[in-house]
Motif scaffolding. Structure first.
Motif, PDB file in Angstrom:
ATOM      1  N   MET A   1     -11.226   6.828  17.078  1.00 19.52           N
ATOM      2  CA  MET A   1     -10.694   5.980  16.099  1.00 19.52           C
ATOM      3  C   MET A   1     -10.357   6.764  15.010  1.00 19.52           C
ATOM      4  N   SER A   2      -9.554   6.862  14.025  1.00 15.40           N
ATOM      5  CA  SER A   2      -9.000   7.673  13.016  1.00 15.40           C
ATOM      6  C   SER A   2      -9.188   6.570  11.752  1.00 15.40           C
ATOM      7  N   LEU A   3     -10.011   6.740  10.994  1.00 17.78           N
ATOM      8  CA  LEU A   3     -10.182   6.021   9.596  1.00 17.78           C
ATOM      9  C   LEU A   3      -9.944   7.013   8.283  1.00 17.78           C
ATOM     10  N   VAL A   4      -9.298   6.277   7.604  1.00 21.60           N
ATOM     11  CA  VAL A   4      -9.191   6.809   6.204  1.00 21.60           C
ATOM     12  C   VAL A   4      -9.390   5.836   4.968  1.00 21.60           C
ATOM     13  N   LEU A   5     -10.024   6.305   3.960  1.00 22.15           N
ATOM     14  CA  LEU A   5     -10.286   5.211   2.801  1.00 22.15           C
ATOM     15  C   LEU A   5      -9.350   5.726   1.829  1.00 22.15           C
ATOM     16  N   HIS A   6      -8.227   4.812   1.290  1.00 22.69           N
ATOM     17  CA  HIS A   6      -7.449   5.240   0.557  1.00 22.69           C
ATOM     18  C   HIS A   6      -7.999   4.455  -0.907  1.00 22.69           C
ATOM     19  N   PHE A   7      -8.111   5.089  -1.773  1.00 21.84           N
ATOM     20  CA  PHE A   7      -8.426   4.444  -3.301  1.00 21.84           C
ATOM     21  C   PHE A   7      -7.265   4.010  -4.119  1.00 21.84           C
ATOM     22  N   LEU A   8      -6.803   2.728  -4.037  1.00 20.40           N
ATOM     23  CA  LEU A   8      -6.013   2.331  -4.753  1.00 20.40           C
ATOM     24  C   LEU A   8      -6.118   2.554  -6.190  1.00 20.40           C
ATOM     25  N   GLY A   9      -7.266   2.326  -6.904  1.00 24.78           N
ATOM     26  CA  GLY A   9      -7.546   2.452  -8.229  1.00 24.78           C
ATOM     27  C   GLY A   9      -8.933   2.924  -8.318  1.00 24.78           C
ATOM     28  N   VAL A  10      -9.282   3.281  -9.360  1.00 20.71           N
ATOM     29  CA  VAL A  10     -10.910   3.895  -9.826  1.00 20.71           C
ATOM     30  C   VAL A  10     -11.409   3.367 -11.003  1.00 20.71           C
ATOM     31  N   GLY A  11     -10.693   2.842 -11.745  1.00 17.28           N
ATOM     32  CA  GLY A  11     -11.032   2.633 -13.199  1.00 17.28           C
ATOM     33  C   GLY A  11     -12.041   1.214 -13.359  1.00 17.28           C
ATOM     34  N   ASN A  12     -12.651   1.231 -14.243  1.00 16.43           N
ATOM     35  CA  ASN A  12     -13.487   0.032 -14.654  1.00 16.43           C
ATOM     36  C   ASN A  12     -12.688  -1.107 -15.361  1.00 16.43           C
ATOM     37  N   ALA A  13     -13.142  -2.293 -15.900  1.00 24.49           N
ATOM     38  CA  ALA A  13     -12.512  -3.155 -16.349  1.00 24.49           C
ATOM     39  C   ALA A  13     -11.712  -2.648 -17.655  1.00 24.49           C
ATOM     40  N   GLY A  14     -12.097  -1.868 -18.276  1.00 17.88           N
ATOM     41  CA  GLY A  14     -11.626  -1.301 -19.756  1.00 17.88           C
ATOM     42  C   GLY A  14     -11.046  -0.050 -19.455  1.00 17.88           C
ATOM     43  N   ALA A  15     -10.795   0.685 -18.402  1.00 21.24           N
ATOM     44  CA  ALA A  15     -10.189   1.615 -18.276  1.00 21.24           C
ATOM     45  C   ALA A  15      -8.691   1.646 -18.470  1.00 21.24           C
ATOM     46  N   ALA A  16      -7.992   2.712 -18.891  1.00 17.30           N
ATOM     47  CA  ALA A  16      -6.612   2.868 -18.814  1.00 17.30           C
ATOM     48  C   ALA A  16      -5.786   2.460 -17.436  1.00 17.30           C
ATOM     49  N   PRO A  17      -4.459   1.908 -17.641  1.00 16.95           N
ATOM     50  CA  PRO A  17      -3.972   1.361 -16.538  1.00 16.95           C
ATOM     51  C   PRO A  17      -3.772   2.639 -15.145  1.00 16.95           C
ATOM     52  N   GLN A  18      -3.732   3.801 -16.041  1.00 19.28           N
ATOM     53  CA  GLN A  18      -3.336   4.782 -15.188  1.00 19.28           C
ATOM     54  C   GLN A  18      -4.665   4.932 -13.911  1.00 19.28           C
TER      55      GLN A  18
END
Length: 255
Positions: A1-18
């Motif tokens: 079974m091939s699994l990958v974790l894709h981080f869609l976003g990594v910021g906290n609630a106050g982080a920049a939208p980027q």
């Protein structure tokens, strides 16, 4: 079974939208398998990555940077006959009342009337864990604001996703004891609801820290500062291969 974790976003609630709202997708054999959390930017990132809506999500807790995208997902799914009532939401049972009050109780979810928030979804309350696509996911409490309001996720042998948490060495000694990659809440400086890097360095053994992928930080500069101290820090859009799950945690996918 091939699994990958894709981080869609990594910021906290106050982080920049980027940096994006903290959210991930477990991909299986190159296709999205399970989305984790759905904050304000997460659904847009999912659509950009996969060209369609998620069919299954796990919700760690109900702060808006983790659930704000569910309102938009409701409208998209409700008006799609192929999806309405079929988008599966795995929600820890103690979190269901909070999610109900936060989103579903709003009067008049459609201006025209005749619809309930839950009509668009298949709500699956979970306690110790749940089966999804032939895989057993374990669910465990973490330390965030109040007891029984935030939960982590584990696919044994493959992935632990902490969600928002303070350090939890006693929990991870049990829930991350099989070589899993550990996606862990961490900022450069901690606070009463979130882990700080110095706290993780103090409370976690080196072997566990070496498996951690740090996310939910405040800025790109903070991410670089944590990398400079020798830690693996996730970037928005990054895909990380995962070890295969333990054999007893996975069966053949249902037909």
């Amino acid at each position: 079974m091939s699994l990958v974790l894709h981080f869609l976003g990594v910021g906290n609630a106050g982080a920049a939208p980027q940096l994006g709202a903290a959210s991930g997708v477990i991909e299986r054999e190159g296709v999205p398998f399970l989305m984790i959390d759905c904050g304000q930017e997460a659904l847009s990132a999912y659509l950009a990555a996969y060209g369609g809506l998620p069919s299954a999500l796990f919700i760690t807790h109900v702060h808006m940077d983790h659930v704000a995208g569910l309102e938009r997902l409701f409208y998209a799914a409700y008006f799609d006959p192929a999806l309405c009532g079929r988008v599966r939401l795995y929600v820890p049972a103690p979190v269901v009342p909070h999610l109900q009050r936060r989103l579903a109780d709003y009067p008049g979810v459609l201006a025209e009337g005749g619809a309930n928030f839950w009509d668009a979804f298949q709500l699956v309350p979970v306690s110790e864990g749940f089966w999804h696509g032939g895989c057993w996911f374990e669910v465990f409490p973490v330390r965030h604001h109040r007891p029984d309001t935030a939960f982590g996720l584990r696919l044994r042998g493959s992935l632990v996703w902490t969600g928002d948490t303070r350090p939890i060495p006693e929990m991870l000694a049990v829930m991350a004891d099989a070589g899993e990659r550990v996606a862990h809440d961490c900022g450069l400086v901690g606070n009463p609801s979130h882990s700080g890097l110095d706290e993780l360095e103090r409370e976690y053994p080196a072997e566990l820290l070496a498996r951690c992928l740090l996310y939910h930080y405040a800025s790109a500069a903070d991410g670089e500062a944590m990398r400079a101290r020798g830690h693996r820090v996730a970037r928005p859009g990054e895909r990380v291969p995962l070890p295969p799950p333990s054999a007893e945690m996975a069966t053949a996918p249902p037909a």
